[in-house]
Design a protein around this motif. Structure first.
Motif, PDB file in Angstrom:
ATOM      1  N   GLU A  63       0.828  -1.204   0.000  1.00 26.58           N
ATOM      2  CA  GLU A  63       0.000   0.000   0.000  1.00 26.58           C
ATOM      3  C   GLU A  63       0.867   1.261   0.000  1.00 26.58           C
ATOM      4  O   GLU A  63       0.483   2.285  -0.557  1.00 26.58           O
ATOM      5  N   ALA A  64       2.055   1.183   0.576  1.00 26.20           N
ATOM      6  CA  ALA A  64       2.962   2.332   0.642  1.00 26.20           C
ATOM      7  C   ALA A  64       3.427   2.771  -0.746  1.00 26.20           C
ATOM      8  O   ALA A  64       3.873   3.903  -0.920  1.00 26.20           O
ATOM      9  N   GLN A  65       3.306   1.913  -1.732  1.00 24.84           N
ATOM     10  CA  GLN A  65       3.746   2.229  -3.093  1.00 24.84           C
ATOM     11  C   GLN A  65       2.616   2.760  -3.969  1.00 24.84           C
ATOM     12  O   GLN A  65       2.804   2.998  -5.147  1.00 24.84           O
ATOM     13  N   ARG A  66       1.453   2.969  -3.383  1.00 23.46           N
ATOM     14  CA  ARG A  66       0.284   3.392  -4.167  1.00 23.46           C
ATOM     15  C   ARG A  66       0.535   4.673  -4.956  1.00 23.46           C
ATOM     16  O   ARG A  66       0.163   4.774  -6.120  1.00 23.46           O
ATOM     17  N   ALA A  67       1.163   5.668  -4.357  1.00 21.89           N
ATOM     18  CA  ALA A  67       1.388   6.945  -5.046  1.00 21.89           C
ATOM     19  C   ALA A  67       2.293   6.757  -6.257  1.00 21.89           C
ATOM     20  O   ALA A  67       2.001   7.283  -7.340  1.00 21.89           O
ATOM     21  N   LYS A  68       3.368   5.997  -6.101  1.00 24.03           N
ATOM     22  CA  LYS A  68       4.263   5.747  -7.233  1.00 24.03           C
ATOM     23  C   LYS A  68       3.558   4.957  -8.325  1.00 24.03           C
ATOM     24  O   LYS A  68       3.746   5.210  -9.508  1.00 24.03           O
TER      25      LYS A  68
END
Length: 74
Positions: free
Chosen positions: A40-45
């Motif tokens: 989920e931490a990679q959602r923006a990328k």
């Protein structure tokens, strides 16, 4: 998060690999490799990578997308 790439649509522009190299990588000049699962931490990328694809081949959370949307049929 699930990631899907329409490899028939992908033209190897590598914008996704540039913006999210921990998920996407080019193998040679045309073959795209990618991890089908992401944190989920990679959602923006991932959102940036999907938006940057000139042929809109990158789908994030494709599990929730109806089959006709993936195939392009209407």
């Amino acid at each position: 998060m699930r990631i899907a790439v329409d490899l028939n649509r992908c033209q190897g522009y590598a914008q996704c690999a540039f913006l999210a190299p921990e998920i996407f990588a080019m193998h040679g000049e045309e073959a795209l490799l990618y991890a089908p699962e992401a944190d989920e931490a990679q959602r923006a990328k991932l959102a940036q990578a999907a938006a940057a694809c000139p042929v809109q081949a990158v789908l994030v959370d494709a599990v929730d997308v109806p089959a006709e949307a993936v195939s392009g049929a209407r």
